[in-house]
Design an enzyme around this catalytic site. Structure first.
Site, PDB file in Angstrom:
ATOM      1  CE1 TYR A  89      41.097  42.340  36.829  1.00  0.00           C
ATOM      2  CE2 TYR A  89      40.713  41.945  39.168  1.00  0.00           C
ATOM      3  CZ  TYR A  89      41.395  42.602  38.155  1.00  0.00           C
ATOM      4  OH  TYR A  89      42.388  43.509  38.474  1.00  0.00           O
ATOM      5  CB  SER A 134      44.291  41.776  41.529  1.00  0.00           C
ATOM      6  OG  SER A 134      43.169  42.204  42.273  1.00  0.00           O
TER       7      SER A 134
END
Ligand code: NAD
Length: 258
Positions: free
Chosen positions: A158, A145
């Site tokens: 995350y 990401s």
């Protein structure tokens, strides 16, 4: 139908929705036989129906990617059904609970790291074993990401999981470069999927997040799938240990006011 992945056998994890589902269908359209891994049986079967509707061949294998036995069985069932493994998109992931570190629980940390990072390590382990057994060659794309490249307040776990995927990708690429197994990673900004909706669906968050994308919109799952298809194909034959950022300009610099 195209031919970039003709006669290849591929695994897509987290293929029960979002980016993984579109990637599975696109792989099939490009000629691959596709094994879709995920936890949800009904949604997995829906993806396989889409693969077949696209003229491809597919198999759903119920898999929790954070469990070694499941990932090992996934590779085994792929080989039992289609004879080999050539490509893999290790895409499954969760957002976890976004909150400041001081408020986060150990359970949150463990679950997010297990599903986003340990799962990629397990996938690499069993996929590479199989590819080496076949004599080498293959292409693996991991899912990170933009949160694998920069920090984000409130999303520390995350971010840590996705930064970890970046490191794993580089090490795996170096270990396997001489065996012809390419390992790369894709880093999208916000993509319109169920996860994107969960994180940025509220009007206030959506406005904020859109402001981070100079292009003025979020990405589509198919835009990510197209890039991953290329990375898995022989057209990307000199790419390994690298990340491809798909972010509508997010990381290019501060966005100017609209
Ligand atoms: P999604 O929630 O639609 O898809 C995630 C998939 O992973 C789901 O099918 C889910 O069931 C599956 N999954 C979750 N835990 C699993 C487990 N333990 N075992 C097997 N499957 C499991 O979201 P998405 O946006 O398509 O996310 C796919 C990947 O893309 C994730 O790794 C996510 O972190 C990453 N990503 C998403 C965005 C975004 O904005 N949507 C941006 C960057 C990266």
């Amino acid at each position: 139908m195209t031919t970039e992945l003709r006669d290849k056998v591929g695994i897509v994890t987290g293929g029960t929705s979002g980016i993984g589902r579109d990637a599975a269908v696109l792989f099939a359209k490009a000629g691959a036989k596709v094994v879709v891994a995920g936890r949800r049986e009904a949604e997995g079967k829906e993806t396989i129906d889409l693969v077949r509707a696209a003229g491809g061949e597919g198999l759903f294998v119920r898999t929790d990617v954070s469990k070694a036995a499941d990932v090992q069985a996934l590779v085994q069932k792929t080989v039992e059904k289609f004879g080999r493994l050539d490509i893999a998109f290790n895409n499954a992931g969760i957002e976890g609970n976004w909150m400041p570190i001081a408020e986060q629980s150990e359970e949150d940390w463990d679950r997010t790291i297990d599903i986003n990072l340990k799962s990629v390590w397990l996938s690499l382990k069993y996929q590479i074993r199989q590819m080496l057994k076949q004599g080498g060659g293959g292409a693996i794309v991991n899912m990170a990401s933009v949160a694998g490249l920069i920090g984000s307040a409130g999303a520390a776990t995350y971010c840590a999981s996705k930064h970890g995927v970046m490191g794993l990708t580089k090490a795996a690429a170096l270990e396997n470069a001489r065996s012809g197994i390419r390992v790369n990673v894709v880093c999208p900004a916000v993509i319109e999927t169920p996860m994107g909706e969960r994180l940025f669906g509220e009007p206030e968050f959506k406005k904020f997040a859109l402001g981070l994308h100079p292009i003025g919109r979020f990405g589509s799952p198919m835009e990510v799938a197209q890039a991953v298809l290329w990375m898995c194909s022989d057209r990307a034959s000199f790419m390994t240990g690298q990340s491809l950022v798909l972010d509508g300009g997010f990381l290019a610099g501060p966005n100017s006011p609209a």
